[in-house]
Design a protein around this motif. Structure first.
Motif, PDB file in Angstrom:
ATOM      1  N   ARG A  25      65.087 -38.304  87.599  1.00 19.11           N
ATOM      2  CA  ARG A  25      65.002 -37.277  88.641  1.00 19.11           C
ATOM      3  C   ARG A  25      66.357 -37.036  89.317  1.00 19.11           C
ATOM      4  N   ALA A  26      67.410 -37.051  88.530  1.00 13.92           N
ATOM      5  CA  ALA A  26      68.759 -36.890  89.092  1.00 13.92           C
ATOM      6  C   ALA A  26      68.920 -35.549  89.798  1.00 13.92           C
ATOM      7  N   ASP A  27      68.332 -34.507  89.251  1.00  9.15           N
ATOM      8  CA  ASP A  27      68.500 -33.174  89.854  1.00  9.15           C
ATOM      9  C   ASP A  27      67.846 -33.090  91.223  1.00  9.15           C
ATOM     10  N   ALA A  28      66.707 -33.732  91.367  1.00 12.61           N
ATOM     11  CA  ALA A  28      66.004 -33.714  92.658  1.00 12.61           C
ATOM     12  C   ALA A  28      66.861 -34.388  93.730  1.00 12.61           C
ATOM     13  N   VAL A  29      67.485 -35.518  93.360  1.00  9.87           N
ATOM     14  CA  VAL A  29      68.339 -36.228  94.320  1.00  9.87           C
ATOM     15  C   VAL A  29      69.524 -35.346  94.705  1.00  9.87           C
ATOM     16  N   ARG A  30      70.087 -34.678  93.703  1.00  5.15           N
ATOM     17  CA  ARG A  30      71.235 -33.801  93.955  1.00  5.15           C
ATOM     18  C   ARG A  30      70.886 -32.755  95.024  1.00  5.15           C
ATOM     19  N   ALA A  31      69.671 -32.200  94.912  1.00  2.00           N
ATOM     20  CA  ALA A  31      69.240 -31.165  95.863  1.00  2.00           C
ATOM     21  C   ALA A  31      69.005 -31.766  97.251  1.00  2.00           C
ATOM     22  N   GLU A  32      68.349 -32.927  97.290  1.00  2.00           N
ATOM     23  CA  GLU A  32      68.022 -33.549  98.592  1.00  2.00           C
ATOM     24  C   GLU A  32      69.262 -34.038  99.325  1.00  2.00           C
ATOM     25  N   ARG A  33      70.256 -34.450  98.562  1.00  2.00           N
ATOM     26  CA  ARG A  33      71.430 -35.112  99.159  1.00  2.00           C
ATOM     27  C   ARG A  33      72.680 -34.260  99.040  1.00  2.00           C
ATOM     28  N   SER A  34      72.505 -32.946  99.017  1.00  2.00           N
ATOM     29  CA  SER A  34      73.647 -32.059  98.822  1.00  2.00           C
ATOM     30  C   SER A  34      74.525 -32.026 100.070  1.00  2.00           C
ATOM     31  N   LEU A  35      75.726 -31.523  99.881  1.00  2.00           N
ATOM     32  CA  LEU A  35      76.672 -31.380 100.985  1.00  2.00           C
ATOM     33  C   LEU A  35      76.080 -30.527 102.108  1.00  2.00           C
ATOM     34  N   GLU A  36      75.421 -29.434 101.748  1.00  2.00           N
ATOM     35  CA  GLU A  36      74.854 -28.524 102.764  1.00  2.00           C
ATOM     36  C   GLU A  36      73.875 -29.271 103.659  1.00  2.00           C
ATOM     37  N   ARG A  37      73.024 -30.076 103.039  1.00  2.00           N
ATOM     38  CA  ARG A  37      72.010 -30.816 103.813  1.00  2.00           C
ATOM     39  C   ARG A  37      72.654 -31.824 104.757  1.00  2.00           C
ATOM     40  N   VAL A  38      73.615 -32.583 104.202  1.00  2.00           N
ATOM     41  CA  VAL A  38      74.189 -33.704 104.946  1.00  2.00           C
ATOM     42  C   VAL A  38      75.164 -33.224 106.020  1.00  2.00           C
ATOM     43  N   ARG A  39      75.846 -32.144 105.734  1.00  2.00           N
ATOM     44  CA  ARG A  39      76.906 -31.662 106.620  1.00  2.00           C
ATOM     45  C   ARG A  39      76.394 -31.390 108.035  1.00  2.00           C
ATOM     46  N   ALA A  40      75.174 -30.900 108.105  1.00  2.00           N
ATOM     47  CA  ALA A  40      74.591 -30.542 109.404  1.00  2.00           C
ATOM     48  C   ALA A  40      74.525 -31.744 110.351  1.00  2.00           C
ATOM     49  N   SER A  41      74.466 -32.945 109.769  1.00  2.00           N
ATOM     50  CA  SER A  41      74.314 -34.131 110.630  1.00  2.00           C
ATOM     51  C   SER A  41      75.650 -34.762 111.010  1.00  2.00           C
ATOM     52  N   LEU A  42      76.755 -34.131 110.600  1.00  2.00           N
ATOM     53  CA  LEU A  42      78.070 -34.722 110.886  1.00  2.00           C
ATOM     54  C   LEU A  42      78.700 -34.107 112.120  1.00  2.00           C
ATOM     55  N   SER A  43      79.449 -34.927 112.850  1.00  2.00           N
ATOM     56  CA  SER A  43      80.110 -34.409 114.044  1.00  2.00           C
ATOM     57  C   SER A  43      81.449 -33.783 113.648  1.00  2.00           C
ATOM     58  N   SER A  44      81.960 -32.938 114.507  1.00  2.00           N
ATOM     59  CA  SER A  44      83.271 -32.332 114.316  1.00  2.00           C
ATOM     60  C   SER A  44      84.345 -33.401 114.640  1.00  2.00           C
ATOM     61  N   PRO A  45      85.522 -33.438 114.009  1.00  2.00           N
ATOM     62  CA  PRO A  45      85.996 -32.544 112.963  1.00  2.00           C
ATOM     63  C   PRO A  45      85.606 -32.982 111.553  1.00  2.00           C
ATOM     64  N   LEU A  46      84.787 -34.019 111.457  1.00  2.00           N
ATOM     65  CA  LEU A  46      84.408 -34.505 110.133  1.00  2.00           C
ATOM     66  C   LEU A  46      83.761 -33.391 109.312  1.00  2.00           C
ATOM     67  N   ASP A  47      82.908 -32.577 109.961  1.00  2.00           N
ATOM     68  CA  ASP A  47      82.217 -31.521 109.225  1.00  2.00           C
ATOM     69  C   ASP A  47      83.202 -30.474 108.692  1.00  2.00           C
ATOM     70  N   ASP A  48      84.362 -30.311 109.376  1.00  2.00           N
ATOM     71  CA  ASP A  48      85.363 -29.362 108.869  1.00  2.00           C
ATOM     72  C   ASP A  48      86.082 -29.916 107.647  1.00  2.00           C
ATOM     73  N   TRP A  49      86.251 -31.223 107.644  1.00  2.00           N
ATOM     74  CA  TRP A  49      86.990 -31.838 106.528  1.00  2.00           C
ATOM     75  C   TRP A  49      86.157 -31.894 105.260  1.00  2.00           C
ATOM     76  N   VAL A  50      84.861 -32.041 105.455  1.00  2.00           N
ATOM     77  CA  VAL A  50      83.980 -32.152 104.295  1.00  2.00           C
ATOM     78  C   VAL A  50      83.669 -30.748 103.813  1.00  2.00           C
ATOM     79  N   GLN A  51      84.302 -30.376 102.704  1.00  2.00           N
ATOM     80  CA  GLN A  51      84.212 -28.981 102.281  1.00  2.00           C
ATOM     81  C   GLN A  51      83.704 -28.836 100.860  1.00  2.00           C
ATOM     82  N   ARG A  52      83.238 -27.657 100.577  1.00  2.00           N
ATOM     83  CA  ARG A  52      82.843 -27.300  99.206  1.00  2.00           C
ATOM     84  C   ARG A  52      84.077 -26.904  98.423  1.00  2.00           C
TER      85      ARG A  52
END
Ligand code: 5GP
Length: 215
Positions: free
Chosen positions: A188-215
């Protein structure tokens, strides 16, 4: 017999990845730790052949020339590499192999075609990262500053990883990674990829960390 899966864990120095990796290996006997080669001098308490294979720059260069490394990279003035033979032997034996390596090497593992799954571990904040680097007392001020600079570069690579986990505490992180490993074993690698994507996780990060973590 099922072939093992290489699991790469990258995280800026001070995120707590060594503690997490140790705990993963302790809890799941099917996971083995890939012991890297390095030219860095051993820290107090580190044991040759357990934490790293410590070697000279000349010996490292010989291994590079012989094509012995699946990946290798320089980090803060020292060389680090993963032995191709040792990794393949463990995978053939059916073990899932944990590679705790920096982001440049992670990219090389991705491109090597061994079918690795790449996890990026994030600290909850930059303050937490800096506090941990200073607090562990293994590196002097200059080395801490250098590691924080490298961290900024490494955060920018986070979007290239399959899954992201924020290390709020060791227990939750180890549980999350073991769930990811179980999902990989179930195909189920694809399911994990979707659940743990950058978009999902980024929302929980504080600034400026969220700016550094980029696509
Ligand atoms: P440390 O000196 O703190 O043990 O490790 C410095 C960095 O090198 C960490 O990000 C660690 O994950 C990484 N590293 C350790 N072993 C390897 C390796 O075999 N290859 C690569 N590319 N990085 C490694």
């Amino acid at each position: 017999m099922r072939r093992g899966v290489p699991l790469v864990i990258s995280a800026p120095s001070g995120t707590g990845k060594t503690t997490v990796c140790r705990e993963l290996v302790r809890r799941d006997p099917r996971i083995v730790f890939s012991i890297s080669h390095t030219t860095r001098p051993p820290r107090a308490g580190e044991v040759d052949g357990r934490d790293y294979h410590f070697l000279s720059r000349d010996a490292f260069a010989e291994m590079v020339a012989a094509g012995a490394f699946l990946e290798h990279a320089e980090y803060s003035g020292n060389l680090y590499g993963t032995s191709r033979d040792a990794l393949l032997r463990e995978l053939d034996a059916g073990h899932d192999v944990l590679l705790e390596i920096e982001t440049e090497g992670a990219g090389q593992v991705r491109r090597s075609g061994v079918g690795a799954y790449l996890l990026f571990l994030l600290p909850p904040s930059l303050e937490a990262l800096a506090a941990r680097l200073r607090g562990r007392g293994t590196d002097g001020d200059a080395e801490v500053a250098r590691r924080l600079q490298i961290a900024e570069v490494e955060f920018r690579a986070a979007g290239d990883f399959d899954a992201l986990v924020v290390n709020h505490n060791v227990e939750d992180t180890v549980t999350a990674v073991l769930e990811i490993v179980a999902a990989l074993r179930d195909g189920r690698a694809d399911a994990v990829r979707a659940e743990r994507s950058l978009e999902r996780v980024r929302a929980s990060l504080s600034s400026p960390l969220d700016d550094w973590v980029q696509r």
